[in-house]
Design a protein around this motif. Structure first.
Motif, PDB file in Angstrom:
ATOM      1  N   ASP A  50      92.275 -13.479  15.898  1.00 21.18           N
ATOM      2  CA  ASP A  50      93.724 -13.593  15.626  1.00 21.18           C
ATOM      3  C   ASP A  50      93.940 -14.823  14.938  1.00 21.18           C
ATOM      4  O   ASP A  50      94.882 -14.829  14.016  1.00 21.18           O
ATOM      5  CB  ASP A  50      94.271 -13.713  17.121  1.00 21.18           C
ATOM      6  CG  ASP A  50      94.311 -12.365  17.736  1.00 21.18           C
ATOM      7  OD1 ASP A  50      94.049 -11.398  16.967  1.00 21.18           O
ATOM      8  OD2 ASP A  50      94.809 -12.205  18.927  1.00 21.18           O
ATOM      9  N   THR A  82      93.474 -14.096  11.288  1.00 23.56           N
ATOM     10  CA  THR A  82      94.497 -13.320  10.847  1.00 23.56           C
ATOM     11  C   THR A  82      95.850 -14.309  10.525  1.00 23.56           C
ATOM     12  O   THR A  82      96.390 -13.967   9.470  1.00 23.56           O
ATOM     13  CB  THR A  82      94.992 -12.021  11.612  1.00 23.56           C
ATOM     14  OG1 THR A  82      94.747 -12.472  13.048  1.00 23.56           O
ATOM     15  CG2 THR A  82      93.933 -10.859  11.149  1.00 23.56           C
ATOM     16  N   SER A 126      96.066 -11.514   4.211  1.00 23.49           N
ATOM     17  CA  SER A 126      95.290  -9.999   4.895  1.00 23.49           C
ATOM     18  C   SER A 126      94.228  -9.568   3.824  1.00 23.49           C
ATOM     19  O   SER A 126      93.182  -9.094   4.376  1.00 23.49           O
ATOM     20  CB  SER A 126      96.174  -9.071   5.319  1.00 23.49           C
ATOM     21  OG  SER A 126      96.981  -8.819   4.127  1.00 23.49           O
ATOM     22  N   HIS A 144      88.290  -5.726   6.507  1.00 24.82           N
ATOM     23  CA  HIS A 144      88.455  -5.088   7.906  1.00 24.82           C
ATOM     24  C   HIS A 144      87.111  -4.829   8.839  1.00 24.82           C
ATOM     25  O   HIS A 144      86.261  -4.491   8.336  1.00 24.82           O
ATOM     26  CB  HIS A 144      88.863  -3.652   7.509  1.00 24.82           C
ATOM     27  CG  HIS A 144      89.289  -2.802   8.746  1.00 24.82           C
ATOM     28  ND1 HIS A 144      90.410  -2.912   9.663  1.00 24.82           N
ATOM     29  CD2 HIS A 144      88.620  -1.898   9.382  1.00 24.82           C
ATOM     30  CE1 HIS A 144      90.407  -2.283  10.632  1.00 24.82           C
ATOM     31  NE2 HIS A 144      89.550  -1.358  10.400  1.00 24.82           N
TER      32      HIS A 144
END
Ligand code: PLP
Length: 392
Positions: A303, A306, A311, A316
């Motif tokens: 977190d 991020t 992004s 991913h």
């Protein structure tokens, strides 16, 4: 003395290790964002329960069994049953580590000069395991397009008549990508046609960041000779206890043959110690709590990334303990990693360490304590000079 050629490694410490040693000698504190040893990350293990399981009268008896003690193999079978997979204790071999299991499998499957196919990018330990068994390494690419996938054309291009096994790391370290059901079907078809075994390293399998329904464990793959590996170093975050398992599955006859031969290899070493085998069943009962503790840590640090990186910079990941940051084109990975270490006292891995086929990437372990992780990330962002707005 003339040593075996297989040990002709470059043994002088590389530049990064030299810098690290120098900083240590000067008493500097380095924020280590490569730390993936969970026992060094300030996690609150259920220490009393873990240690009390080692204190059993049964530990005074040495009654070796080639595959590992039956009661311990039954505990592993129960672990798979909890995941709705039918694995019999007869299919299970215990070893002291996954690395040792790889060596046993390479001994079983390949003669000197033959090759094993590994994913790229992936975990660098494979290089030594291959050298130590006089084998050649081949690679098949994983490609990234919003998520990581097996590049099957790359598999077909790199597999040959000397390929004795194809390794999948499921989920992969560091890409965090799981093998999906449709990917397993293709791998089965390719490997079956070439009498090539599948080895699935599933040490991180339980650490999924998202609940995808299409991920698949190889533990009950029946289509092809398959070896599925797991172990305490990741499943319970206990690398010091030295216990791993390998499940042999596939067509009956070939599985029987493989098990008979593996028994001889395992019997030659009998490397798993008795106290750890006797503790295994009660340790596995602690799995939900330990895995939650590790996942909570991974999510907190993820977190943080991020929030701090755009992004598109954060690749991913479906699971595992690592994050991949894609840097702006033109940045030299190696220079950046050295600069971060020397000037900011932050240690991260460059992508090339994991055999990425392009630059520039940084690989971060998500296990360090959140304070260390957050401060390390702040310093990286400052060094990059590109403070990015949260992508939320
Ligand atoms: C994918 C993968 N497999 C295996 C291992 C080694 O596990 P073990 O401690 O059981 O040898 C590691 C260690 O980081 C790993 O990342």
């Amino acid at each position: 003395m003339k040593f075996a050629r297989r040990t002709d490694w470059e043994l002088t410490p590389n530049k990064i290790s030299g810098i690290l040693e120098d900083l240590k000698a000067k008493g500097k504190t380095v924020l280590d964002l490569t730390e993936s040893n969970p026992t060094r990350c300030g996690l609150a293990y259920p220490q009393k329960e873990l240690l009390s399981a080692l204190s059993q009268d049964a530990n005074m008896l040495y009654s070796p069994s080639t595959k590992g003690l039956l009661s311990s193999r039954e505990a592993v079978a129960a672990y798979y049953a909890q995941k709705n997979m039918k694995v019999s204790s007869e299919q299970i071999f215990l070893t002291a580590s996954t690395s040792e299991a790889y060596s046993f499998l390479f001994r079983l499957l390949a003669d000197p000069g033959e090759n094993i196919l590994f994913p790229a990018p992936s975990y660098p330990l494979f290089d030594f395991l291959v050298d130590l068994n006089d084998l050649e390494r081949g690679f098949y690419p994983l490609e990234y397009a919003d998520r990581w996938m097996v590049d099957f054309e790359g598999v077909e291009d790199n597999i040959n008549e000397k390929t004795k096994a194809l390794v999948t790391v499921n989920p992969n370290n560091p890409t965090g990508s799981y093998i999906k059901k449709d990917e397993l079907a293709v791998l089965n078809r390719i490997c079956k046609a070439r009498q090539c075994a599948l080895i699935s390293d599933e040490v991180f399998f339980d650490y999924a960041l998202e609940g995808r329904a299409d991920v698949v464990s190889f533990a009950d793959n029946q289509e092809n000779l398959t070896f599925t590996m797991g172990g305490l170093s990741k499943t319970l975050g206990l690398p010091q206890m030295k216990l791993s398992w390998t499940i042999v599955s596939g067509p009956k006859d070939v599985v029987k043959d493989a098990i008979n031969r593996l028994e001889v290899i395992a019997d030659t070493y009998l490397s798993v110690n008795t106290p750890v085998q006797n503790a295994l069943a009660s340790w596995l009962n602690l799995r939900p709590g330990i895995q939650k503790m590790i996942m909570d840590r991974v999510r907190i640090n993820r977190d943080e990334l991020t929030k701090k990186f755009a992004s598109e910079s954060l690749l991913h990941t479906e699971g595992g303990w690592y994050a991949i940051v894609k840097l702006a084109d033109g940045i030299d990975e190696e220079n950046l990693v050295e600069e971060l270490l020397i000037k900011d006292h932050v240690y991260v891995h460059p992508g090339y360490f994991f055999n990425f086929n392009e630059e520039p990437y940084l690989i971060l372990s998500l296990l360090p304590s959140p304070e260390i992780f957050s401060e390390g990330v702040n310093r990286i962002i400052k060094r990059l000079g590109c403070r990015q707005e949260p992508s939320l």
